[in-house]
Design a protein around this motif. Sequence first.
Motif, PDB file in Angstrom:
ATOM      1  N   ALA A 110     -29.942   7.732 -12.099  1.00 14.15           N
ATOM      2  CA  ALA A 110     -30.738   7.926 -13.318  1.00 14.15           C
ATOM      3  C   ALA A 110     -30.179   7.130 -14.493  1.00 14.15           C
ATOM      4  N   ALA A 111     -28.869   6.870 -14.477  1.00 14.04           N
ATOM      5  CA  ALA A 111     -28.253   6.154 -15.592  1.00 14.04           C
ATOM      6  C   ALA A 111     -28.774   4.723 -15.701  1.00 14.04           C
ATOM      7  N   GLY A 112     -29.242   4.178 -14.603  1.00 13.27           N
ATOM      8  CA  GLY A 112     -29.701   2.804 -14.624  1.00 13.27           C
ATOM      9  C   GLY A 112     -31.168   2.638 -14.962  1.00 13.27           C
ATOM     10  N   THR A 113     -31.847   3.733 -15.293  1.00  9.11           N
ATOM     11  CA  THR A 113     -33.295   3.666 -15.519  1.00  9.11           C
ATOM     12  C   THR A 113     -33.676   3.648 -16.996  1.00  9.11           C
ATOM     13  N   VAL A 114     -32.746   3.953 -17.875  1.00 11.59           N
ATOM     14  CA  VAL A 114     -33.052   4.007 -19.308  1.00 11.59           C
ATOM     15  C   VAL A 114     -32.005   3.224 -20.089  1.00 11.59           C
ATOM     16  N   GLN A 115     -32.373   2.827 -21.286  1.00 10.49           N
ATOM     17  CA  GLN A 115     -31.465   2.104 -22.159  1.00 10.49           C
ATOM     18  C   GLN A 115     -30.443   3.075 -22.764  1.00 10.49           C
ATOM     19  N   PRO A 116     -29.153   2.872 -22.502  1.00  7.73           N
ATOM     20  CA  PRO A 116     -28.164   3.775 -23.102  1.00  7.73           C
ATOM     21  C   PRO A 116     -27.983   3.486 -24.591  1.00  7.73           C
ATOM     22  N   LEU A 117     -27.417   4.432 -25.286  1.00  5.26           N
ATOM     23  CA  LEU A 117     -27.077   4.202 -26.686  1.00  5.26           C
ATOM     24  C   LEU A 117     -26.001   3.129 -26.782  1.00  5.26           C
ATOM     25  N   THR A 118     -26.166   2.222 -27.720  1.00  6.68           N
ATOM     26  CA  THR A 118     -25.083   1.286 -28.014  1.00  6.68           C
ATOM     27  C   THR A 118     -24.054   1.983 -28.891  1.00  6.68           C
ATOM     28  N   ALA A 119     -22.883   1.381 -29.010  1.00  2.61           N
ATOM     29  CA  ALA A 119     -21.848   1.958 -29.873  1.00  2.61           C
ATOM     30  C   ALA A 119     -22.337   2.051 -31.312  1.00  2.61           C
ATOM     31  N   GLU A 121     -25.492   2.403 -32.355  1.00  2.00           N
ATOM     32  CA  GLU A 121     -26.465   3.490 -32.470  1.00  2.00           C
ATOM     33  C   GLU A 121     -25.777   4.843 -32.494  1.00  2.00           C
ATOM     34  N   ALA A 122     -24.791   5.011 -31.620  1.00  2.00           N
ATOM     35  CA  ALA A 122     -24.084   6.288 -31.574  1.00  2.00           C
ATOM     36  C   ALA A 122     -23.290   6.523 -32.850  1.00  2.00           C
ATOM     37  N   ASP A 123     -22.615   5.484 -33.331  1.00  2.00           N
ATOM     38  CA  ASP A 123     -21.791   5.633 -34.522  1.00  2.00           C
ATOM     39  C   ASP A 123     -22.633   5.862 -35.770  1.00  2.00           C
ATOM     40  N   ALA A 124     -23.877   5.424 -35.738  1.00  2.00           N
ATOM     41  CA  ALA A 124     -24.763   5.640 -36.882  1.00  2.00           C
ATOM     42  C   ALA A 124     -25.109   7.111 -37.047  1.00  2.00           C
ATOM     43  N   HIS A 125     -24.889   7.886 -36.000  1.00  2.00           N
ATOM     44  CA  HIS A 125     -25.220   9.315 -36.032  1.00  2.00           C
ATOM     45  C   HIS A 125     -23.991  10.163 -35.698  1.00  2.00           C
ATOM     46  N   ALA A 126     -22.805   9.691 -36.139  1.00  2.00           N
ATOM     47  CA  ALA A 126     -21.580  10.436 -35.843  1.00  2.00           C
ATOM     48  C   ALA A 126     -20.563  10.219 -36.952  1.00  2.00           C
ATOM     49  N   GLU A 127     -19.637  11.147 -37.044  1.00  2.00           N
ATOM     50  CA  GLU A 127     -18.498  11.005 -37.940  1.00  2.00           C
ATOM     51  C   GLU A 127     -17.237  11.204 -37.111  1.00  2.00           C
ATOM     52  N   GLU A 128     -16.320  10.271 -37.223  1.00  2.00           N
ATOM     53  CA  GLU A 128     -15.034  10.293 -36.522  1.00  2.00           C
ATOM     54  C   GLU A 128     -15.191  10.114 -35.011  1.00  2.00           C
ATOM     55  N   HIS A 200     -17.974  20.008 -28.720  1.00  7.37           N
ATOM     56  CA  HIS A 200     -17.603  18.696 -28.176  1.00  7.37           C
ATOM     57  C   HIS A 200     -18.774  17.741 -28.282  1.00  7.37           C
ATOM     58  N   THR A 201     -18.479  16.470 -28.161  1.00  3.46           N
ATOM     59  CA  THR A 201     -19.436  15.428 -28.513  1.00  3.46           C
ATOM     60  C   THR A 201     -20.424  15.202 -27.385  1.00  3.46           C
ATOM     61  N   ALA A 202     -21.372  16.132 -27.228  1.00  3.51           N
ATOM     62  CA  ALA A 202     -22.332  16.058 -26.131  1.00  3.51           C
ATOM     63  C   ALA A 202     -23.753  15.781 -26.618  1.00  3.51           C
ATOM     64  N   PHE A 203     -23.925  15.532 -27.901  1.00  2.00           N
ATOM     65  CA  PHE A 203     -25.277  15.514 -28.450  1.00  2.00           C
ATOM     66  C   PHE A 203     -25.626  14.199 -29.143  1.00  2.00           C
ATOM     67  N   ALA A 204     -25.042  13.107 -28.680  1.00  2.36           N
ATOM     68  CA  ALA A 204     -25.321  11.814 -29.304  1.00  2.36           C
ATOM     69  C   ALA A 204     -26.781  11.415 -29.146  1.00  2.36           C
ATOM     70  N   TYR A 205     -27.368  11.652 -27.963  1.00  5.62           N
ATOM     71  CA  TYR A 205     -28.764  11.272 -27.744  1.00  5.62           C
ATOM     72  C   TYR A 205     -29.702  12.145 -28.574  1.00  5.62           C
ATOM     73  N   LEU A 206     -29.421  13.422 -28.666  1.00  2.00           N
ATOM     74  CA  LEU A 206     -30.236  14.310 -29.485  1.00  2.00           C
ATOM     75  C   LEU A 206     -30.113  13.924 -30.960  1.00  2.00           C
ATOM     76  N   ALA A 207     -28.895  13.638 -31.416  1.00  6.67           N
ATOM     77  CA  ALA A 207     -28.678  13.266 -32.814  1.00  6.67           C
ATOM     78  C   ALA A 207     -29.385  11.955 -33.142  1.00  6.67           C
ATOM     79  N   ASP A 208     -29.297  10.992 -32.235  1.00  5.72           N
ATOM     80  CA  ASP A 208     -29.943   9.706 -32.467  1.00  5.72           C
ATOM     81  C   ASP A 208     -31.461   9.859 -32.522  1.00  5.72           C
ATOM     82  N   ARG A 209     -32.005  10.668 -31.633  1.00  4.72           N
ATOM     83  CA  ARG A 209     -33.462  10.829 -31.559  1.00  4.72           C
ATOM     84  C   ARG A 209     -34.028  11.491 -32.811  1.00  4.72           C
ATOM     85  N   TYR A 210     -33.270  12.437 -33.384  1.00  2.00           N
ATOM     86  CA  TYR A 210     -33.831  13.240 -34.475  1.00  2.00           C
ATOM     87  C   TYR A 210     -33.074  13.055 -35.795  1.00  2.00           C
TER      88      TYR A 210
END
Length: 302
Positions: A110-119, A121-128, A200-210
């Motif tokens: 499944a990991a190869g079927t969608v575009q993963p977050l780039t660093a 994109e992830a950092d735009a929705h994270a602190e530290e 723990h940092t499990a919500f990068a995709y949810l944070a990026d989406r919303y």
Amino acid sequence: MMRRLIPAVALLTALSALTGCGGGSANGDDGRLSVVTAFYPLQFISERVGGDAVRVSTLTKPGAEPHDVELNAGQVGQVADAGLIVYLSGFQPAVDDAVKRNGGDRGFDAAGTVQPLTAEEADAHAEEEHGANDPHVWLDPERLATIADKLAERLGKADPAHAADFTGRAAALRTELTALDGEFKTGLANCARRELVTSHTAFAYLADRYDLTQIGITGIDPETEPSPQRLAEVAAEAKEHGTTTIFFETLVSPKVAETIAREVGAQTAVLDPIEGLTDDSADYFSAMRANLTALKLGLECS
């Protein structure tokens, strides 16, 4: 010395019998395609897309923490005998290894079927703590819909007689997931704050989406213990943002979240990464809607 070697040789022989066949039997006595899934979200989409044309099993027991799952000989045998193995590379090393050794060309990654977050994109929705390597792609409903579409294609190749049915069910599932995505966008459009403090940092995709900002107490691995320095940093950030809720997960101890909550005078609430369900009556949609309710309360959304 020879007597000590006999049990070991017997065990290796038994394991070879389970894992050495490689191709296995794609269909059971009932004629349905055997689909082995790595953990719950992949089980969910396999059941929804496959319908009554497939027989789905999972390698991660309900309520078990899937990151560090170990497979017994019987489960390795399941992989060897499956018509299709649905997994997410990089998430469960034991499953990756079993697919590599015993899956042949029957693995659907499944990991190869969608575009993963780039660093970025992830950092735009994270602190530290950034989530560029976060595997929890299913927390973005649109990405999960894409995985389901690709799964339908792969199932159709394995079982051409039911290809149209797989495609139709994937389309129906996409409609439901798009509606869920709309619920999240509407529900999280107007919030008093957009900082999401998680155990723990499990919500990068949810944070990026919303358009949320994730502040993770620990990194990707939920078993990692945060340092006193990290605890102090998160507490300071939580106070700065006026955080009223610290989120912890269903399959992980709430102690770290409770520590931060006491420090900043906040409450705690569950935010489910949906790696595995503990409630037999729940499914992906009910778990995601429970997450939306928790987020709206915790972030004070109107």
